[in-house]
Enzyme design. Structure first.
Site, PDB file in Angstrom:
ATOM      1  N   ASN A 103      15.452  -3.706  -3.598  1.00 44.16           N
ATOM      2  CA  ASN A 103      16.922  -4.346  -3.697  1.00 44.16           C
ATOM      3  C   ASN A 103      17.693  -4.293  -2.505  1.00 44.16           C
ATOM      4  OD1 ASN A 103      16.044  -3.734  -6.280  1.00 44.16           O
ATOM      5  ND2 ASN A 103      17.296  -2.304  -6.644  1.00 44.16           N
ATOM      6  N   ASP A 105      21.017  -4.672  -2.672  1.00 43.47           N
ATOM      7  CA  ASP A 105      22.330  -4.435  -2.985  1.00 43.47           C
ATOM      8  C   ASP A 105      23.126  -3.292  -2.584  1.00 43.47           C
ATOM      9  OD1 ASP A 105      21.367  -2.453  -4.563  1.00 43.47           O
ATOM     10  OD2 ASP A 105      21.073  -3.479  -6.207  1.00 43.47           O
ATOM     11  N   HIS A 120      13.103  -5.366   1.430  1.00 41.22           N
ATOM     12  CA  HIS A 120      13.367  -6.745   1.340  1.00 41.22           C
ATOM     13  C   HIS A 120      14.807  -6.810   2.165  1.00 41.22           C
ATOM     14  CE1 HIS A 120      10.711  -7.524  -2.099  1.00 41.22           C
ATOM     15  NE2 HIS A 120      10.009  -7.244  -1.048  1.00 41.22           N
ATOM     16  N   CYS A 128      21.009 -12.968  13.738  1.00 38.46           N
ATOM     17  CA  CYS A 128      20.851 -14.368  14.443  1.00 38.46           C
ATOM     18  C   CYS A 128      19.569 -14.681  14.280  1.00 38.46           C
ATOM     19  CB  CYS A 128      21.277 -13.764  15.713  1.00 38.46           C
ATOM     20  SG  CYS A 128      21.026 -15.324  16.911  1.00 38.46           S
ATOM     21  N   CYS A 131      18.414 -14.472  18.275  1.00 45.02           N
ATOM     22  CA  CYS A 131      18.109 -13.213  19.185  1.00 45.02           C
ATOM     23  C   CYS A 131      18.002 -12.127  18.250  1.00 45.02           C
ATOM     24  CB  CYS A 131      19.447 -13.030  20.120  1.00 45.02           C
ATOM     25  SG  CYS A 131      20.802 -12.545  19.661  1.00 45.02           S
ATOM     26  N   CYS A 146      26.461 -16.156  16.033  1.00 45.79           N
ATOM     27  CA  CYS A 146      26.194 -14.985  16.853  1.00 45.79           C
ATOM     28  C   CYS A 146      27.176 -14.744  18.111  1.00 45.79           C
ATOM     29  CB  CYS A 146      24.711 -15.059  17.361  1.00 45.79           C
ATOM     30  SG  CYS A 146      24.132 -13.606  18.306  1.00 45.79           S
ATOM     31  N   THR A 187      10.880  -1.991 -11.810  1.00 48.02           N
ATOM     32  CA  THR A 187      10.292  -3.265 -11.280  1.00 48.02           C
ATOM     33  C   THR A 187       9.155  -3.987 -11.688  1.00 48.02           C
ATOM     34  OG1 THR A 187       9.121  -4.247  -9.148  1.00 48.02           O
ATOM     35  CG2 THR A 187       8.792  -1.945  -9.623  1.00 48.02           C
ATOM     36  N   ASN A 212      10.481   1.848 -17.393  1.00 48.39           N
ATOM     37  CA  ASN A 212      10.838   0.369 -17.332  1.00 48.39           C
ATOM     38  C   ASN A 212      11.031   0.137 -18.941  1.00 48.39           C
ATOM     39  OD1 ASN A 212      10.880  -2.421 -17.452  1.00 48.39           O
ATOM     40  ND2 ASN A 212       9.889  -2.598 -15.433  1.00 48.39           N
ATOM     41  N   GLU A 214      10.331  -2.547 -20.450  1.00 43.51           N
ATOM     42  CA  GLU A 214       9.111  -3.459 -20.860  1.00 43.51           C
ATOM     43  C   GLU A 214       7.883  -3.196 -19.997  1.00 43.51           C
ATOM     44  OE1 GLU A 214      10.286  -7.634 -19.931  1.00 43.51           O
ATOM     45  OE2 GLU A 214      12.243  -7.239 -20.668  1.00 43.51           O
TER      46      GLU A 214
HETATM   47  N1  APR Z   1      15.799   0.139 -16.337  1.00 44.80           N
HETATM   48  C1  APR Z   1      14.703  -0.079 -15.937  1.00 44.80           C
HETATM   49  N2  APR Z   1      14.198  -1.259 -15.650  1.00 44.80           N
HETATM   50  C2  APR Z   1      14.638  -2.117 -16.141  1.00 44.80           C
HETATM   51  C3  APR Z   1      16.132  -2.072 -16.729  1.00 44.80           C
HETATM   52  C4  APR Z   1      16.746  -1.073 -16.779  1.00 44.80           C
HETATM   53  N3  APR Z   1      17.819  -0.910 -17.263  1.00 44.80           N
HETATM   54  N4  APR Z   1      16.278  -3.415 -17.184  1.00 44.80           N
HETATM   55  C5  APR Z   1      15.305  -4.218 -16.555  1.00 44.80           C
HETATM   56  N5  APR Z   1      14.202  -3.524 -16.141  1.00 44.80           N
HETATM   57  C6  APR Z   1      13.018  -4.096 -15.566  1.00 44.80           C
HETATM   58  C7  APR Z   1      12.485  -5.418 -16.385  1.00 44.80           C
HETATM   59  O1  APR Z   1      11.779  -5.016 -17.208  1.00 44.80           O
HETATM   60  C8  APR Z   1      11.538  -6.001 -15.148  1.00 44.80           C
HETATM   61  O2  APR Z   1      10.244  -5.470 -15.186  1.00 44.80           O
HETATM   62  O3  APR Z   1      13.250  -4.231 -14.241  1.00 44.80           O
HETATM   63  C9  APR Z   1      12.228  -5.302 -13.836  1.00 44.80           C
HETATM   64  C10 APR Z   1      12.995  -6.320 -12.871  1.00 44.80           C
HETATM   65  O4  APR Z   1      12.055  -7.206 -12.467  1.00 44.80           O
HETATM   66  P1  APR Z   1      12.274  -8.339 -11.370  1.00 44.80           P
HETATM   67  O5  APR Z   1      13.605  -9.138 -11.687  1.00 44.80           O
HETATM   68  O6  APR Z   1      11.126  -9.190 -11.102  1.00 44.80           O
HETATM   69  O7  APR Z   1      12.564  -7.383 -10.196  1.00 44.80           O
HETATM   70  P2  APR Z   1      11.783  -7.122  -9.042  1.00 44.80           P
HETATM   71  O8  APR Z   1      10.452  -6.393  -9.665  1.00 44.80           O
HETATM   72  O9  APR Z   1      12.710  -6.054  -8.049  1.00 44.80           O
HETATM   73  O10 APR Z   1      11.594  -8.037  -8.082  1.00 44.80           O
HETATM   74  C11 APR Z   1      10.852  -7.977  -6.850  1.00 44.80           C
HETATM   75  O11 APR Z   1      11.245 -10.296  -6.216  1.00 44.80           O
HETATM   76  O12 APR Z   1      12.594 -12.105  -6.404  1.00 44.80           O
HETATM   77  C12 APR Z   1      11.866 -11.002  -5.448  1.00 44.80           C
HETATM   78  O13 APR Z   1      12.859 -10.067  -3.566  1.00 44.80           O
HETATM   79  C13 APR Z   1      13.200 -10.127  -4.945  1.00 44.80           C
HETATM   80  O14 APR Z   1      12.660  -7.669  -4.602  1.00 44.80           O
HETATM   81  C14 APR Z   1      12.854  -8.909  -5.277  1.00 44.80           C
HETATM   82  C15 APR Z   1      11.317  -8.910  -5.973  1.00 44.80           C
END
Ligand code: APR
Length: 239
Positions: A103, A105, A120, A128, A131, A146, A187, A212, A214
């Site tokens: 992340n 953020d 990331h 910049c 540089c 810059c 993720t 997760n 899912e």
């Molecule tokens: N708690 C835990 N997991 C969750 C929640 C929650 N409340 N809500 C959603 N998720 C899960 C989803 O099921 C999904 O598997 O978070 C995951 C988000 O996946 P992505 O949107 O693909 O995010 P990420 O894996 O961080 O993406 C990787 O891809 O776009 C690039 O650079 C960007 O760092 C990012 C990278």
């Protein structure tokens, strides 16, 4: 959702723990994820992997800034959630604790996490294009150019088609291969090399736990899958 007795025991006794987080850890703070949930981010008709690409920096840097300025503005009001706070507490609980995030953020730091390995980059920084001088935009407005060399600035984040910051992944991989317990939180485990860290941990003998709501391509390789939201599951470890 059930946390096994084996995992509770490991958590109580582990020395070296690594946590890898993705967009899902910030979902309960109101940050949209990139994939899943039919929530695919689109900016002015462009999918996120087009607007957030190395190619777009070359072609239309002002459009890239517009997208990142919008995202920073949106993030400004958002606060860490119980998952970020639980992870921040864990850093003082284990002899060696490593937090690796995909992340950008800054919410882990807002919750009190120190030494976050940001694979990331960070949306609150610009750098910049010539540089490499970095600028913090958390407190101050984004400079137009810059101050050192006058060249154009770009977001200090890793875009599609770009390499990770030098050394960040390598350091995370060393920590992953030494970990006894590895959590993969929120993720989709689709973007490499980040998604390779749990595989490295697993191959080196760590107990790998996914948090997760899912299933992901990693689920079948995990020792334990905790199906649920990060903000609800992670605080359960302290009970
Ligand atoms: N708690 C835990 N997991 C969750 C929640 C929650 N409340 N809500 C959603 N998720 C899960 C989803 O099921 C999904 O598997 O978070 C995951 C988000 O996946 P992505 O949107 O693909 O995010 P990420 O894996 O961080 O993406 C990787 O891809 O776009 C690039 O650079 C960007 O760092 C990012 C990278």
């Amino acid at each position: 959702m059930h946390i096994s007795a084996e995992l509770r025991e490991l958590f109580a006794g582990a020395n070296r723990v690594l946590v890898l987080t993705g967009a899902g850890v910030s979902a309960e703070s109101g940050v949209p994820t990139f994939r899943g949930g039919g929530n695919t981010a689109v900016w002015k008709g462009m999918p996120f992997d087009v607007i957030s690409s190395a190619e777009m920096v070359e072609r239309d840097l002002p459009a890239v800034w517009e997208w990142f300025d919008y995202r920073r503005h949106f993030l400004e009001e958002l606060k860490p959630n119980p998952a970020h706070y639980a992870i921040a507490r864990w850093q003082d609980r284990f002899a060696e604790f490593t937090l690796v995030t995909q992340n950008i953020d800054g919410l882990h730091q807002k919750a009190g996490s120190r030494e976050v390995i940001e694979l990331h980059g960070n949306i609150w920084r610009a750098r910049c294009t010539a540089c490499g001088t970095a600028y913090n935009m958390a407190q101050e407005k984004r400079p137009d150019a810059c101050f050192e060399c006058g060249d154009l600035l770009r977001p200090d984040v890793v875009l599609f088609g770009e390499m990770l910051p030098r050394g960040a992944f390598e350091f995370a991989a060393v920590r992953a291969s030494a970990s006894e317990l590895c959590f993969v939180v929120g993720t989709s485990a689709l973007v490499y090399p980040a998604a390779g860290l749990p595989e490295i941990a697993k191959a080196a003998g760590a107990y790998v736990v996914e948090v997760n709501p899912e299933r992901t391509p990693l689920s079948s390789q995990c020792d334990e899958v905790l199906t649920g939201k990060a903000g609800e599951v992670l605080p359960l470890f302290e009970r």
